[in-house]
Scaffold this motif. Structure first.
Motif, PDB file in Angstrom:
ATOM      1  N   GLN A 123       0.919  -1.055  -0.038  1.00 30.30           N
ATOM      2  CA  GLN A 123      -0.028  -0.033   0.006  1.00 30.30           C
ATOM      3  C   GLN A 123       0.825   1.255   0.050  1.00 30.30           C
ATOM      4  OE1 GLN A 123      -2.990  -1.494  -0.937  1.00 30.30           O
ATOM      5  NE2 GLN A 123      -3.708   0.056   0.156  1.00 30.30           N
ATOM      6  N   ALA A 124       1.995   1.336   0.822  1.00 33.07           N
ATOM      7  CA  ALA A 124       2.843   2.514   0.856  1.00 33.07           C
ATOM      8  C   ALA A 124       3.536   2.545  -0.533  1.00 33.07           C
ATOM      9  CB  ALA A 124       3.972   2.104   1.969  1.00 33.07           C
ATOM     10  N   ALA A 125       4.092   1.533  -1.180  1.00 32.47           N
ATOM     11  CA  ALA A 125       4.725   1.583  -2.525  1.00 32.47           C
ATOM     12  C   ALA A 125       3.639   2.082  -3.517  1.00 32.47           C
ATOM     13  CB  ALA A 125       5.133   0.263  -2.672  1.00 32.47           C
ATOM     14  N   VAL A 126       2.201   1.719  -3.412  1.00 26.70           N
ATOM     15  CA  VAL A 126       1.331   2.316  -4.616  1.00 26.70           C
ATOM     16  C   VAL A 126       0.921   3.650  -4.227  1.00 26.70           C
ATOM     17  CG1 VAL A 126      -1.140   2.209  -5.085  1.00 26.70           C
ATOM     18  CG2 VAL A 126       0.004   0.024  -4.679  1.00 26.70           C
ATOM     19  N   ILE A 127       1.060   4.207  -3.060  1.00 24.26           N
ATOM     20  CA  ILE A 127       0.910   5.520  -2.786  1.00 24.26           C
ATOM     21  C   ILE A 127       2.065   6.383  -3.558  1.00 24.26           C
ATOM     22  CG2 ILE A 127       0.320   7.446  -1.219  1.00 24.26           C
ATOM     23  CD1 ILE A 127      -1.082   5.336   0.685  1.00 24.26           C
ATOM     24  N   LEU A 128       3.158   6.026  -3.037  1.00 26.71           N
ATOM     25  CA  LEU A 128       4.529   6.792  -3.431  1.00 26.71           C
ATOM     26  C   LEU A 128       4.538   6.670  -4.843  1.00 26.71           C
ATOM     27  CD1 LEU A 128       7.020   5.362  -0.832  1.00 26.71           C
ATOM     28  CD2 LEU A 128       6.642   7.902  -1.255  1.00 26.71           C
ATOM     29  N   THR A 129       4.114   5.631  -5.754  1.00 27.70           N
ATOM     30  CA  THR A 129       4.396   5.489  -6.876  1.00 27.70           C
ATOM     31  C   THR A 129       3.270   6.524  -7.700  1.00 27.70           C
ATOM     32  OG1 THR A 129       5.114   3.127  -6.775  1.00 27.70           O
ATOM     33  CG2 THR A 129       4.503   4.088  -8.987  1.00 27.70           C
ATOM     34  N   ASN A 202       5.938  -0.028 -11.925  1.00 32.69           N
ATOM     35  CA  ASN A 202       7.201   0.283 -11.254  1.00 32.69           C
ATOM     36  C   ASN A 202       8.222  -0.591 -11.083  1.00 32.69           C
ATOM     37  OD1 ASN A 202       8.860   0.756  -8.814  1.00 32.69           O
ATOM     38  ND2 ASN A 202       6.976   1.096  -7.438  1.00 32.69           N
ATOM     39  N   ILE A 203       9.112  -0.276 -11.804  1.00 35.22           N
ATOM     40  CA  ILE A 203      10.399  -1.031 -11.980  1.00 35.22           C
ATOM     41  C   ILE A 203      11.170  -1.333 -10.745  1.00 35.22           C
ATOM     42  CG2 ILE A 203      12.901  -1.036 -12.868  1.00 35.22           C
ATOM     43  CD1 ILE A 203      12.040   0.924 -15.231  1.00 35.22           C
ATOM     44  N   TYR A 205       9.660  -1.864  -7.762  1.00 37.75           N
ATOM     45  CA  TYR A 205       8.864  -2.524  -7.405  1.00 37.75           C
ATOM     46  C   TYR A 205       9.164  -4.257  -7.768  1.00 37.75           C
ATOM     47  CZ  TYR A 205       4.806  -5.742  -6.185  1.00 37.75           C
ATOM     48  OH  TYR A 205       3.756  -6.789  -5.761  1.00 37.75           O
ATOM     49  N   VAL A 206       9.373  -4.306  -9.156  1.00 34.99           N
ATOM     50  CA  VAL A 206       9.306  -5.574  -9.750  1.00 34.99           C
ATOM     51  C   VAL A 206      10.748  -6.101  -9.802  1.00 34.99           C
ATOM     52  CG1 VAL A 206       9.661  -4.953 -12.303  1.00 34.99           C
ATOM     53  CG2 VAL A 206       8.531  -6.962 -11.639  1.00 34.99           C
ATOM     54  N   PHE A 207      11.873  -5.212  -9.705  1.00 30.98           N
ATOM     55  CA  PHE A 207      13.277  -5.507  -9.616  1.00 30.98           C
ATOM     56  C   PHE A 207      13.544  -6.765  -8.345  1.00 30.98           C
ATOM     57  CE2 PHE A 207      17.381  -5.253  -7.576  1.00 30.98           C
ATOM     58  CZ  PHE A 207      18.129  -5.775  -8.937  1.00 30.98           C
ATOM     59  N   PRO A 208      13.303  -6.557  -7.193  1.00 30.33           N
ATOM     60  CA  PRO A 208      13.439  -7.502  -6.285  1.00 30.33           C
ATOM     61  C   PRO A 208      12.707  -8.953  -6.613  1.00 30.33           C
ATOM     62  CG  PRO A 208      12.528  -5.924  -5.264  1.00 30.33           C
ATOM     63  CD  PRO A 208      12.603  -5.511  -6.654  1.00 30.33           C
ATOM     64  N   VAL A 209      11.685  -8.864  -7.445  1.00 28.13           N
ATOM     65  CA  VAL A 209      10.961 -10.090  -7.545  1.00 28.13           C
ATOM     66  C   VAL A 209      11.750 -10.853  -8.780  1.00 28.13           C
ATOM     67  CG1 VAL A 209       8.838 -11.191  -8.431  1.00 28.13           C
ATOM     68  CG2 VAL A 209       8.877  -9.172  -7.040  1.00 28.13           C
ATOM     69  N   ILE A 210      12.213 -10.208  -9.574  1.00 27.59           N
ATOM     70  CA  ILE A 210      12.923 -10.781 -10.872  1.00 27.59           C
ATOM     71  C   ILE A 210      14.255 -11.378 -10.413  1.00 27.59           C
ATOM     72  CG2 ILE A 210      14.255 -10.231 -12.969  1.00 27.59           C
ATOM     73  CD1 ILE A 210      11.824  -8.373 -13.738  1.00 27.59           C
ATOM     74  N   TRP A 211      15.026 -10.307  -9.460  1.00 24.70           N
ATOM     75  CA  TRP A 211      16.267 -10.711  -8.723  1.00 24.70           C
ATOM     76  C   TRP A 211      15.978 -11.960  -8.148  1.00 24.70           C
ATOM     77  CZ3 TRP A 211      21.202  -9.437  -7.808  1.00 24.70           C
ATOM     78  CH2 TRP A 211      21.892  -9.957  -6.630  1.00 24.70           C
ATOM     79  N   THR A 244       5.581  -7.107 -18.944  1.00 27.21           N
ATOM     80  CA  THR A 244       4.291  -6.420 -18.328  1.00 27.21           C
ATOM     81  C   THR A 244       4.963  -4.961 -18.055  1.00 27.21           C
ATOM     82  OG1 THR A 244       3.394  -8.537 -17.609  1.00 27.21           O
ATOM     83  CG2 THR A 244       2.665  -6.526 -16.433  1.00 27.21           C
ATOM     84  N   THR A 245       6.098  -4.979 -17.376  1.00 27.53           N
ATOM     85  CA  THR A 245       6.695  -3.848 -16.566  1.00 27.53           C
ATOM     86  C   THR A 245       6.788  -2.688 -18.056  1.00 27.53           C
ATOM     87  OG1 THR A 245       7.614  -4.814 -14.918  1.00 27.53           O
ATOM     88  CG2 THR A 245       8.478  -2.526 -15.532  1.00 27.53           C
ATOM     89  N   PHE A 246       7.527  -3.368 -19.036  1.00 23.17           N
ATOM     90  CA  PHE A 246       7.694  -2.733 -20.365  1.00 23.17           C
ATOM     91  C   PHE A 246       6.526  -2.035 -20.920  1.00 23.17           C
ATOM     92  CE2 PHE A 246       8.298  -2.463 -24.945  1.00 23.17           C
ATOM     93  CZ  PHE A 246       9.304  -1.360 -25.103  1.00 23.17           C
ATOM     94  N   ILE A 247       5.595  -2.975 -21.021  1.00 21.90           N
ATOM     95  CA  ILE A 247       4.157  -2.477 -21.546  1.00 21.90           C
ATOM     96  C   ILE A 247       3.339  -1.380 -20.792  1.00 21.90           C
ATOM     97  CG2 ILE A 247       1.798  -3.246 -22.051  1.00 21.90           C
ATOM     98  CD1 ILE A 247       3.169  -6.107 -22.995  1.00 21.90           C
TER      99      ILE A 247
END
Length: 255
Positions: A123-129, A202-203, A205-211, A244-247
């Motif tokens: 929720q915090a990340a959504v608001i910040l983004t 949000n790059i 946000y998704v970076f640690p998931v891909i990591w 998905t992120t790119f699109i």
């Protein structure tokens, strides 16, 4: 209440690090030892967990910045402040319940503590983004980025934690461990895509998931822990998240 919110963010950001490192003071188990007790084919190669270092450092930076006179009265910190207090508090609690109780109790406690931790941080990340335009360059690097990182990592770790619970407890309903792992992995990918849409790709946000998925693939193709179905789903999932992120970024730029 305003001062309390700011103070709790300042204190709880380093508390996450301390509570996850009690073993350095001879207290409790290491997080790795706990992971090994409930090891599944979804536990990635150990190097994946090194991402916690920049996450912890970044969250401490956020805790300091939201308290500085030139930033503390900005509405955005009021709007995310209690979400980050909740997220940091529950992650701190997770560090305690992962290392102090018996391994059997810890297995259950960590799974349930992760639910509010992940929700608050997302929720915090959504608001910040969505309100990123209100942030200075410094705030984007020291606040938006680490909060997005920890939201992304917990979005993946939550499902991996529940996969362990499903594998080593009756809630697995007798399903093979591989099936539980693949279901958890699919759920994690679905949850991350859902949140990516909320954050317009949000790059951070998704970076640690891909990591994490990358290190999972690496570990599952090793001879001693090979699982090609998991490696394939994790690898394809990582590519889907990149696409998905790119699109979503292109759509947001065109809007």
């Amino acid at each position: 209440m305003t001062f309390l919110r700011r103070a709790l963010n300042l204190v709880l950001a380093p508390a996450m690090w301390i509570c996850s490192s009690l073993w350095m003071f001879g207290i409790g188990r290491t997080i790795q030892e706990q992971s090994e007790y409930t090891d599944t084919v979804l536990v990635p190669f150990g190097a994946a967990f090194s991402i916690w270092l920049p996450i912890f450092v970044g969250c401490i930076a956020y805790g300091i910045i939201q308290l500085l006179p030139q930033f503390r009265d900005k509405p955005i910190y009021r709007d995310i402040g209690w979400w980050t207090v909740g997220g940091f508090g529950f992650v701190s609690m997770w560090g305690l319940v992962a290392s102090l109780p018996s391994p059997e109790a810890s297995k259950w406690l960590t799974a349930f503590v992760f639910i509010p931790a992940m929700y608050c941080l997302v929720q915090a990340a959504v608001i910040l983004t969505r309100r990123r335009a209100e942030l200075s360059t410094l705030e984007r690097f020291a606040c938006w980025m680490p909060i997005s990182w920890i939201a992304g990592w917990t979005s993946l770790a939550f499902w991996l934690n529940w996969a362990s619970l499903g594998t080593y407890s009756p809630i697995g309903l007798g399903l093979p461990s591989l099936v539980i792992a693949l279901l958890a992995l699919a759920a994690a990918l679905g949850w991350v895509v859902f949140n990516l849409r909320r954050m317009n790709g949000n790059i951070a946000y998704v970076f640690p998931v891909i990591w994490g998925l990358g290190w999972l693939v690496f570990d599952r193709v090793q001879p001693e822990g090979a699982s090609m179905p998991v490696a394939a789903v994790a690898g394809i999932g990582a590519l889907v998240l990149v696409a998905t992120t790119f699109i979503l970024k292109r759509k947001a730029a065109a809007a």
